[in-house]
Design a protein around this motif. Sequence first.
Motif, PDB file in Angstrom:
ATOM      1  N   UNK A  64      -2.417  11.985   1.236  1.00 37.74           N
ATOM      2  CA  UNK A  64      -1.361  11.124   0.714  1.00 37.74           C
ATOM      3  C   UNK A  64      -0.032  11.845   0.623  1.00 37.74           C
ATOM      4  N   UNK A  65      -0.049  13.063   0.096  1.00 34.10           N
ATOM      5  CA  UNK A  65       1.186  13.854   0.002  1.00 34.10           C
ATOM      6  C   UNK A  65       1.747  14.174   1.378  1.00 34.10           C
ATOM      7  N   UNK A  66       0.851  14.417   2.331  1.00 34.10           N
ATOM      8  CA  UNK A  66       1.289  14.705   3.700  1.00 34.10           C
ATOM      9  C   UNK A  66       1.999  13.510   4.302  1.00 34.10           C
ATOM     10  N   UNK A  67       1.449  12.343   4.099  1.00 38.10           N
ATOM     11  CA  UNK A  67       2.062  11.116   4.615  1.00 38.10           C
ATOM     12  C   UNK A  67       3.461  10.923   4.047  1.00 38.10           C
ATOM     13  N   UNK A  68       3.607  11.102   2.743  1.00 38.93           N
ATOM     14  CA  UNK A  68       4.904  10.889   2.097  1.00 38.93           C
ATOM     15  C   UNK A  68       5.904  11.978   2.471  1.00 38.93           C
ATOM     16  N   UNK A  69       5.420  13.221   2.513  1.00 34.89           N
ATOM     17  CA  UNK A  69       6.317  14.346   2.814  1.00 34.89           C
ATOM     18  C   UNK A  69       6.924  14.208   4.207  1.00 34.89           C
ATOM     19  N   UNK A  70       6.160  13.643   5.132  1.00 34.01           N
ATOM     20  CA  UNK A  70       6.633  13.514   6.513  1.00 34.01           C
ATOM     21  C   UNK A  70       7.131  12.106   6.840  1.00 34.01           C
ATOM     22  N   UNK A  71       7.243  11.267   5.808  1.00 35.36           N
ATOM     23  CA  UNK A  71       7.808   9.916   5.962  1.00 35.36           C
ATOM     24  C   UNK A  71       7.090   9.115   7.042  1.00 35.36           C
ATOM     25  N   UNK A  72       5.759   9.171   7.037  1.00 36.16           N
ATOM     26  CA  UNK A  72       4.974   8.443   8.029  1.00 36.16           C
ATOM     27  C   UNK A  72       4.526   7.094   7.475  1.00 36.16           C
ATOM     28  N   UNK A  84       0.832  -1.214   0.000  1.00 33.76           N
ATOM     29  CA  UNK A  84       0.000   0.000   0.000  1.00 33.76           C
ATOM     30  C   UNK A  84       0.863   1.260   0.000  1.00 33.76           C
ATOM     31  N   UNK A  85       1.861   1.288   0.869  1.00 32.88           N
ATOM     32  CA  UNK A  85       2.728   2.463   0.962  1.00 32.88           C
ATOM     33  C   UNK A  85       3.562   2.631  -0.313  1.00 32.88           C
ATOM     34  N   UNK A  86       4.032   1.519  -0.859  1.00 37.27           N
ATOM     35  CA  UNK A  86       4.827   1.591  -2.091  1.00 37.27           C
ATOM     36  C   UNK A  86       3.971   2.100  -3.246  1.00 37.27           C
ATOM     37  N   UNK A  87       2.742   1.615  -3.347  1.00 36.41           N
ATOM     38  CA  UNK A  87       1.848   2.067  -4.417  1.00 36.41           C
ATOM     39  C   UNK A  87       1.592   3.562  -4.317  1.00 36.41           C
ATOM     40  N   UNK A  88       1.404   4.058  -3.096  1.00 31.77           N
ATOM     41  CA  UNK A  88       1.183   5.492  -2.911  1.00 31.77           C
ATOM     42  C   UNK A  88       2.395   6.288  -3.411  1.00 31.77           C
ATOM     43  N   UNK A  91      -7.789   0.292  -0.967  1.00 27.10           N
ATOM     44  CA  UNK A  91      -7.531   0.681   0.418  1.00 27.10           C
ATOM     45  C   UNK A  91      -7.018   2.123   0.476  1.00 27.10           C
ATOM     46  N   UNK A  92      -6.156   2.473  -0.457  1.00 25.87           N
ATOM     47  CA  UNK A  92      -5.672   3.863  -0.518  1.00 25.87           C
ATOM     48  C   UNK A  92      -6.799   4.823  -0.867  1.00 25.87           C
TER      49      UNK A  92
END
Length: 925
Positions: free
Chosen positions: A544-552, A460-464, A524-525
């Motif tokens: 989604x961008x927030x999650x990636x930008x902050x490495x969560x 899921x995280x990789x797909x995002x 799921x995403x």
Amino acid sequence: MKDIRDLLMPKGAERQVKEIHRLLRPPSSPSHEDLFECTRAKSISNLSTFAVGDKYAPIFKFSHFNKMQTSAFPMLFQDPDNCVVTSPTGSGKTALFELAIVRALKENSKAKILYLAPLKALCSERISDWSHRFGRLNISVGLLTGDSSLGEIQRARTCNIIISTPEKWESFTRQYKDREKFLLSFGLLLLDEIHTIKEDRGANLEAVVTRMKSLYRNIRIIALSATVPNIEDISKWLSKPDKPTATTLKFNDSYRSVKLTKTVLGFNKKSTTNEFQFGAFLTSKLLTVIQNYGNKKPVLVFCATRKSTITTAKALSAKLGSYFPQKPPITGRLQPHLLELINNGVAYHHGGLSSEERQVIETGFLSGKINVICCTSTLAAGVNLPAYLVVIKGTKTWINGSLQEYSDLEVLQMIGRAGRPQFENEGACVIMTQSAEKAKYEKLIHGTEEVESSLPSKLSEILLKEVASGQISDSQSAIKWMKATFFYQRYLVSPFSYTNVVKQIMYKKPSQCLELFLQKEMKELWDGGLITIEQGRFVCSCYGNTMLRNCLSLDTMKYLLTLKNIRQDKCLDVLSRAPEFGNVEYRSSEKALFRKINQSQLIRNKVEGELEDAWQKVHLFVQFELGGLDYPSHPSFKNLLFNFNYDKANVLRRMSNVINAGITIFEEKADTTSLKSMLYLGRCLSAKAWENTALELTQIDGFDKAGAKKFEASNICSIKEAVKLSKESFEQLGINHSGKIYGQLRLFPQIHLKGEFIRNAPASSLLNISIIITPPAIHISNHHHSQVAILINDKSTNELIKFMKIPLHQINDHMEINLEMNAQMSERIVIQANFIDKVGSGTEISLCCLESIEDSDFSDDEYVKLMLDERAKRKCEEQTQTEAKRRHETSLGMIEEEMFTDIEPENSSKSSITRELSSENIFRR
């Protein structure tokens, strides 16, 4: 026609290379097994390093390549094909990378080369080594981090060789989609320890390699691996687009420069025995192991924990006696008990030692004065201390608050320390483990355990990330991406290795099962609001961008999205329980330390009850920082200091990321209470001080915690109170450098607000906000990166009206903001302004819309009529918005239903993951 590269070789080396190439390349193209048989069967003299040309020969530390390097030379240096090499640790694989680098540079002196390794320690080792050796030939080597500044990117642009970890490189290639603007096209990708794709962190490695293959289709890939039986699967995955497989070279232990005897000893563990008791049992067996396998030569004993290194060293010191010959005593400023151990020929080594202690131990071991070092696994990755015998005492280490198995890479690195090529031609390693685990480690050390993909666990995280990078934009690109992964390659070979991920369906092919799995993960995403659809394409949402930008992690993001109305006094408590801190290690040896910290008067919100959970440790770390506590001075806590500082820095960095994500989330959700709490805790964390305490003053250069205590004793608890004092008062309080502090205090930035409503129309008003910064922003340190947060909300309903973050350099010393607002007669609004990284500078004002209307010339009748008109207009607008929202939700429901419809059975004439959407097949094969 003669190859231009051959002209650069000395004549003797040229003939030698041709002969080797002839021996290793029979007329018919060999399989990897045939090639392996060829390299093993033929007796070939070692090749001179001058075979690469006089210019590049000095890069190598030796005059002749060893047997393995000589055998691999034609495939690495002469052929342009991708190449996967599996060879034992310690056989000299790094030189194969260097051969590929030299070939790339000879073809193009400005070639761009990327080296990826799974551990920072490996990257540091390559930087240190290659910068020195390649630098002598003006070949530059640089490190690129994931959050690189433009300056660092420009420096990397001039480097020939870039070194990075998969996580850092993934972040860069995702953030900078116009990569050609920053970096030239890569010609060579070097993958170290490629077999680690089976580890937990391997999903990132697999994903970034898949992306690189897509971005640079003609790139040459060289991958090195420990011995694994299914290396052919990796070769198929890493092949060039026009070839079915990469060149595969397999070398066994006979190619190791030092012959290594590998042994796994299994011991029965009683059901009533815990892990610490079992560890003590293994310690009792160590003397026998050293006597049987050590040959009275240097020994490294790897232990699970720091405490275990000390207890094991003490036990061996008492038992070894005269087994090793006595050496002259060592002197130095060391702890008495450590010095006593060292002079008995035994030492312990871990991250908690001082640099002087580590240096004495490492020097003593290399010189032969110390016979045995008991150490943690980190020594295997960062310090070059080869030994004749390596003993891994127990295969579990302390991770995430419990003892867990070492990763395969850690075990192989520890084994790699066995054997000293500069002194002897043999070595030994012994793994001591439970009987139930014996077969697993025998497979590992003999290279009989197959490599599987770890991608499904993080899909899921990789797909995002791939959606954010632009690699996945619709169903077809998603499926294309999936088919380019090692997971897809491996699943087709062994689908039942992934039964927990993909359930087999009788009438569906494996490829269809994978598409169903892909559909489920994408949905799921979608359901979590992390991706959305714009113009028929998948894109990352704000969340989604927030999650990636902050490495969560995905779990942390889901947790934050469930939160609402977080009060300021509960904010730290709530965030400390975030899944992001789930792997914070809370050791039993630390409990007394954190109980002591929790009892301090400077802890604002004491943790109630027993301190048993990791979230409580996180909570106290933040309060320790913001309360300005000193580390307890009790001698029993001295050995915990290094670990305490390391863990605290890690927690504070993650907490900052969680808070930054929370600010974006609660702005998007218009949750004023939570947003204010996040902003408050965020600026306190940045300033390292609670707001409205004397610690605010520690933001002033040269003002320490001792000075803050003096102000607090005089009931001066903020910068705004301190700035009112006279210069003489500073001297009377006994403040060091009082004149300098007095002057700097007046330069500390303050925000001033002024606001007014201007009647704009019968139904609206213009809110004018004037922001003044004193002194002017240009005189404020870090003004290029600082921001001012403006938050406007309704005082009675707490409704969020507007939130803005304005870069300080845009304000300079004055800025005016005009906002169009509905003129609700009883509305009273509150405007707050604070620096996001400073405490003690903010301000707040309150305004009422009614003030503007009271100044008008309307009569009472006109006033009532205006109110009624306004009410009718607002009601109409609300109905229109409600209807538009309902239509939007209906439309999204239809999109979701069509995008994520199950694919049809295999015999259907039309198999797809979703049906048509708006005349486009968003998820069509």
